[in-house]
Design a protein around this motif. Structure first.
Motif, PDB file in Angstrom:
ATOM      1  N   GLY A  66       5.772  -0.505 -10.912  1.00  0.00           N
ATOM      2  CA  GLY A  66       5.228  -0.103 -12.196  1.00  0.00           C
ATOM      3  C   GLY A  66       4.396   1.155 -12.157  1.00  0.00           C
ATOM      4  O   GLY A  66       3.880   1.597 -13.188  1.00  0.00           O
ATOM      5  N   THR A  67       4.264   1.751 -10.988  1.00  0.00           N
ATOM      6  CA  THR A  67       3.505   2.989 -10.847  1.00  0.00           C
ATOM      7  C   THR A  67       4.006   3.728  -9.620  1.00  0.00           C
ATOM      8  O   THR A  67       4.780   3.177  -8.832  1.00  0.00           O
ATOM      9  N   THR A  68       3.597   4.966  -9.436  1.00  0.00           N
ATOM     10  CA  THR A  68       4.017   5.714  -8.261  1.00  0.00           C
ATOM     11  C   THR A  68       3.214   5.284  -7.039  1.00  0.00           C
ATOM     12  O   THR A  68       2.115   4.723  -7.174  1.00  0.00           O
ATOM     13  N   PRO A  69       3.727   5.544  -5.834  1.00  0.00           N
ATOM     14  CA  PRO A  69       2.959   5.201  -4.634  1.00  0.00           C
ATOM     15  C   PRO A  69       1.582   5.864  -4.612  1.00  0.00           C
ATOM     16  O   PRO A  69       0.592   5.235  -4.211  1.00  0.00           O
ATOM     17  N   ILE A 110      16.356  -7.011  -0.619  1.00  0.00           N
ATOM     18  CA  ILE A 110      15.940  -5.999   0.354  1.00  0.00           C
ATOM     19  C   ILE A 110      14.909  -5.067  -0.257  1.00  0.00           C
ATOM     20  O   ILE A 110      13.862  -4.775   0.351  1.00  0.00           O
ATOM     21  N   ILE A 111      15.179  -4.598  -1.464  1.00  0.00           N
ATOM     22  CA  ILE A 111      14.251  -3.681  -2.120  1.00  0.00           C
ATOM     23  C   ILE A 111      12.908  -4.349  -2.352  1.00  0.00           C
ATOM     24  O   ILE A 111      11.845  -3.743  -2.126  1.00  0.00           O
ATOM     25  N   ARG A 112      12.920  -5.620  -2.808  1.00  0.00           N
ATOM     26  CA  ARG A 112      11.650  -6.323  -3.056  1.00  0.00           C
ATOM     27  C   ARG A 112      10.828  -6.422  -1.785  1.00  0.00           C
ATOM     28  O   ARG A 112       9.607  -6.174  -1.794  1.00  0.00           O
ATOM     29  N   VAL A 163      12.181   4.305  -6.740  1.00  0.00           N
ATOM     30  CA  VAL A 163      12.364   2.872  -6.480  1.00  0.00           C
ATOM     31  C   VAL A 163      11.024   2.142  -6.560  1.00  0.00           C
ATOM     32  O   VAL A 163      10.923   1.058  -7.143  1.00  0.00           O
ATOM     33  N   PHE A 164       9.991   2.731  -5.969  1.00  0.00           N
ATOM     34  CA  PHE A 164       8.664   2.108  -5.993  1.00  0.00           C
ATOM     35  C   PHE A 164       8.176   1.962  -7.430  1.00  0.00           C
ATOM     36  O   PHE A 164       7.693   0.889  -7.823  1.00  0.00           O
ATOM     37  N   ARG A 165       8.315   3.019  -8.200  1.00  0.00           N
ATOM     38  CA  ARG A 165       7.832   2.971  -9.583  1.00  0.00           C
ATOM     39  C   ARG A 165       8.595   1.940 -10.400  1.00  0.00           C
ATOM     40  O   ARG A 165       8.000   1.208 -11.210  1.00  0.00           O
ATOM     41  N   LYS A 166       9.890   1.846 -10.205  1.00  0.00           N
ATOM     42  CA  LYS A 166      10.701   0.884 -10.952  1.00  0.00           C
ATOM     43  C   LYS A 166      10.287  -0.544 -10.643  1.00  0.00           C
ATOM     44  O   LYS A 166      10.277  -1.410 -11.528  1.00  0.00           O
ATOM     45  N   ASN A 167       9.940  -0.824  -9.380  1.00  0.00           N
ATOM     46  CA  ASN A 167       9.646  -2.193  -8.957  1.00  0.00           C
ATOM     47  C   ASN A 167       8.175  -2.562  -9.054  1.00  0.00           C
ATOM     48  O   ASN A 167       7.846  -3.734  -9.239  1.00  0.00           O
TER      49      ASN A 167
END
Length: 287
Positions: A274-277, A231-233, A268-272
């Motif tokens: 590699g950077t911030t939105p 779901i997160i991906r 969550v975005f950064r973890k998946n």
């Protein structure tokens, strides 16, 4: 369930002919759009997580969206490129159901189609081959608008050419996990349609008439991921596409994906990714 062909809506972002002399070497390219390459002369390589493609004349190559890859070129290399993203309104994209081949043979028809696409869309040619110059939000949004503002006749002609090229790949495609449990397949379909919602795993399990633990085990067996990871991906892929192809505020994008805690969305975005939105949207190269 078989999806209608009307769900396949590829939109051209870039198309052109590119010539190189040992200068097609870019690392860690990751984009929210798919690429097609038709090689005319010379050789190069594309390094992907699961394979290395040796590019040679007479072949059509496919690079999926959201796959980190690198280019290697040590000599003469000439190729047509076509960048597409599968436009959708509800995440029921047809190509999610198929595993496309990375390489198929190409002949006179494929060459003619690429030539026609280039001739009909000169404004979509890349000014340079370095992803730094085009793999960014402002350029992609501009190209989306250019595509949509073209005369209807050109849109139809380009769409026809693209669909024929995609059909060459689909001739050799295979369904994604034909042995998948129908309950898991239905859950995946539900996730794809409802990426804008919170999607508690407990509800997905209940809809599948399973206990939560058994649903998680069966889902991981078929996908290699837990439901939450999957779901997160999918949410983060959707976020990347929206960040690049729209000018919607990040807060709005987060809420559209069911994240009302914006700090949590950023984490969550950064973890998946590699950077911030914000950095993903504003920095030049998407890696």
């Amino acid at each position: 369930m078989s999806k209608p062909i009307d769900l396949l809506r590829p939109l051209v972002l870039n198309v052109g002919l590119s010539r190189h002399e040992a200068n097609w070497n870019w690392k860690n390219v990751n984009s929210p759009f798919m690429r097609l390459f038709l090689v005319m002369e010379g050789n190069a390589r594309v390094h992907m997580p699961d394979t290395t493609l040796d590019l040679s004349p007479g072949h059509l190559y496919f690079i999926p969206a959201f796959v980190t890859h690198s280019y290697e070129c040590n000599g003469l290399f000439t190729h047509y490129y076509l960048h597409l993203y599968e436009e959708d309104g509800n995440d029921t994209r047809l190509l999610n159901d198929w595993q496309l081949p990375y390489c198929v043979d190409a002949g006179e028809l494929e060459l003619l189609l690429m030539e026609e696409l280039c001739k009909d869309n000169p404004e979509l040619r890349l000014p340079a081959s370095d992803p730094d110059t085009y793999d960014n939000s402002s350029t992609l949004m501009q190209n989306v608008m250019l595509n949509k503002s073209r005369p209807l006749s050109r849109k139809v002609q380009s769409r026809g050419a693209v669909l024929i090229l995609m059909s060459r790949l689909l001739q050799h495609a295979r369904p994604v996990d034909t042995d998948m449990d129908r309950r898991i397949a239905a859950a995946i379909e539900y996730i794809m349609v409802h990426t804008r919602e919170e999607l508690p795993v407990e509800e997905l399990a209940a809809n599948a008439c399973m206990t939560k633990d058994y649903f998680i085990r069966l889902f991981r067996k078929h996908t290699g991921q837990t439901p939450q990871q999957y779901i997160i991906r999918k949410k983060m892929e959707r976020a990347q596409l929206l960040l690049i192809t729209s000018d919607a505020p990040i807060k709005q994008i987060a809420e559209e994906l069911g994240y009302y805690d914006h700090s949590y969305f950023n984490r969550v975005f950064r973890k998946n990714v590699g950077t911030t939105p914000m950095l993903y949207r504003t920095k030049t190269n998407m890696v």
